[in-house]
Design a protein around this motif. Structure first.
Motif, PDB file in Angstrom:
ATOM      1  N   MET A 128      -4.620   5.845  -0.313  1.00 17.75           N
ATOM      2  CA  MET A 128      -3.390   5.803   0.327  1.00 17.75           C
ATOM      3  C   MET A 128      -2.020   5.781  -0.673  1.00 17.75           C
ATOM      4  O   MET A 128      -0.922   6.062  -0.141  1.00 17.75           O
ATOM      5  N   LYS A 129      -2.239   5.286  -1.708  1.00 18.25           N
ATOM      6  CA  LYS A 129      -1.187   5.316  -2.862  1.00 18.25           C
ATOM      7  C   LYS A 129      -1.366   6.578  -4.012  1.00 18.25           C
ATOM      8  O   LYS A 129      -0.452   6.482  -4.511  1.00 18.25           O
TER       9      LYS A 129
ATOM     10  N   ASP B 297       9.201   1.749  -4.338  1.00 17.20           N
ATOM     11  CA  ASP B 297       9.364   0.785  -3.073  1.00 17.20           C
ATOM     12  C   ASP B 297       8.486   1.180  -1.920  1.00 17.20           C
ATOM     13  O   ASP B 297       8.280   0.623  -0.921  1.00 17.20           O
ATOM     14  N   ARG B 298       7.609   2.238  -1.961  1.00 18.70           N
ATOM     15  CA  ARG B 298       6.857   2.851  -1.015  1.00 18.70           C
ATOM     16  C   ARG B 298       5.478   2.418  -1.102  1.00 18.70           C
ATOM     17  O   ARG B 298       4.994   3.059  -2.032  1.00 18.70           O
ATOM     18  N   GLU B 299       5.135   1.398  -0.637  1.00 17.99           N
ATOM     19  CA  GLU B 299       3.700   0.860  -0.873  1.00 17.99           C
ATOM     20  C   GLU B 299       2.610   1.790  -0.512  1.00 17.99           C
ATOM     21  O   GLU B 299       1.836   2.192  -1.170  1.00 17.99           O
TER      22      GLU B 299
ATOM     23  N   PRO C 122      12.457   3.836   2.098  1.00 20.64           N
ATOM     24  CA  PRO C 122      11.604   4.517   1.217  1.00 20.64           C
ATOM     25  C   PRO C 122      10.530   5.630   1.987  1.00 20.64           C
ATOM     26  O   PRO C 122      10.114   6.541   1.402  1.00 20.64           O
ATOM     27  N   GLY C 123      10.193   5.413   3.099  1.00 26.70           N
ATOM     28  CA  GLY C 123       9.164   6.138   3.873  1.00 26.70           C
ATOM     29  C   GLY C 123       8.990   5.793   5.180  1.00 26.70           C
ATOM     30  O   GLY C 123       9.552   4.673   5.665  1.00 26.70           O
ATOM     31  N   PRO C 124       8.182   6.407   6.011  1.00 26.75           N
ATOM     32  CA  PRO C 124       7.932   6.098   7.299  1.00 26.75           C
ATOM     33  C   PRO C 124       7.165   4.535   7.440  1.00 26.75           C
ATOM     34  O   PRO C 124       6.580   4.503   6.549  1.00 26.75           O
TER      35      PRO C 124
END
Length: 381
Positions: A165-166, A185-187, A318-320
């Motif tokens: 997922m990364k 910062d988007r894990e 940073p993301g959803p």
């Protein structure tokens, strides 16, 4: 008795014995074949009736085997031999070819019994494995998706899936994946792209296959909905639309999503912070805390340096924060207009009323007044 007569009787007796053995062998073989055909026909009837194998993990004495995708006959016979279900690989391969089963074996998890004949094993291995069916509603985080799969009995390796997922580079064959920025910062880089829907998995489905089932559906939905083209028309990227939609998903009922989408777009245009409770609740839940209806100063202080705190940044996070549904995404890409909602371009605020809905305002003063009213009413209850 002469030797000649004795020899004749001996030969005659031998012939009769051979005939008897032949007759016995014929009837024994016939009965075996008949019984075997009856067992196969009965087994096949159960498969056709139930649409799946009648043997499951709950069947007493069942032995679980997993046939990976793209397994050939050598792989399959090795698996069966290791499980103690066959004792002769060559015999199994020859019989499989004679019966016409070659090339028809199904990948996935099967359950067999150790007293089964080779024919019965072959029949079951060519039937569809019983899948795990899971429904994922709108608004689930990646962690919640994993929890739902684990509760359903799936046996994936969580660490492997987390790493995948990364790494969007593993899935560059999807168009939407190429538009996802890799912010530090988007894990979970692909969080938001596990499209809410009902899926079927094998209990031992590989981590990559699990994600690809989600991504296949996401790609299909994004193309069929013309979401790429619409995002370009309104001047945002698809990833920005998905990020904003994930916030809209948590801010109100479906009927209000076009209005909420419009207010957030109005704010972004004026470079105002979104000030969304949904992003704070996302951080709270990640810390094991319950979501709140109204954000407190202590929450704002606790997450003051977090990029997902939309009270402190005049931009998108940073993301959803979850996987939004169709209504939320279209609420961003086709937000309320002046025609559908007079004054739409002037609305900048909304507050939860406490009954699942929101009250909308154009000015800060009006918003403050409504916020105080609903907060007081909630405390009184």
């Amino acid at each position: 008795m002469s030797k000649k007569i004795g020899r004749t009787l001996f030969i005659l007796s031998l012939i009769l014995l051979l005939v008897a053995i032949g007759i016995f062998g014929y009837y024994t073989g016939y009965n075996y074949v008949t019984a075997q055909n009856e067992r196969l026909n009965s087994l096949n009837s159960l498969i056709e009736l139930e649409g799946k194998s009648p043997i499951s993990e709950d069947t007493q004495g069942s032995i679980e085997i997993h046939i990976p995708r793209n397994s050939d006959m050598d792989d399959i016979t090795d698996i069966l031999l290791d499980a103690g279900l066959i004792n002769n690989k060559v015999a199994f391969k020859v019989l499989s070819k004679i019966n016409g089963f070659d090339g028809n074996y199904r990948s996935g998890t099967h359950y067999l019994l150790d007293e089964m004949s080779y024919d019965e094993i072959m029949l079951l291995l060519t039937s569809k494995p019983d899948p795990v069916t899971i429904t994922f509603p709108e608004g689930l985080t990646y962690s919640q998706v994993k929890d739902r799969m684990k509760k359903a009995g799936m046996r994936f390796d969580e660490n492997i899936m987390d790493e995948m997922m990364k790494r969007p580079t593993l899935f560059v064959d999807y168009e939407f994946m190429q538009e996802i920025p890799s912010y530090p910062d988007r894990e979970w880089i692909m969080q938001g792209y596990l499209w809410p829907d009902t899926y079927q998995f094998d209990v031992n489905e590989s981590e990559e296959n699990i994600l690809r089932k989600f991504f296949d559906n996401t790609e299909l939905k994004l193309r069929n909905g013309n979401y790429y083209e619409r995002a370009e028309i309104i001047g945002i990227t698809l990833d920005q639309a998905m990020t904003l939609a994930s916030i809209v998903q948590k801010e109100g009922p479906m009927s209000e999503m076009p209005k909420i989408g419009r207010i957030f777009l109005n704010r972004l245009k004026l470079e105002m912070p979104l000030q969304s409770c949904a992003t704070i609740n996302y951080l709270r839940e990640a810390d094991g805390l319950k979501p709140v209806l109204w954000v407190s100063n202590s929450d704002l202080e606790r997450y003051k340096d977090n990029p997902y705190n939309t009270y402190n940044i005049a931009a998108l996070p940073p993301g959803p924060i979850n996987s939004p549904g169709t209504v939320a995404l279209e609420g961003v890409l086709w937000p309320a207009t002046e025609r559908s909602w007079p004054g739409a371009n002037s609305y900048l605020y909304f507050v939860a009323t406490g009954d699942g809905y929101n009250d909308f305002s154009k000015t800060y003063e009006e918003h403050q007044e409504k916020s105080e009213k609903y907060s007081t009413a909630q405390k009184a209850n």
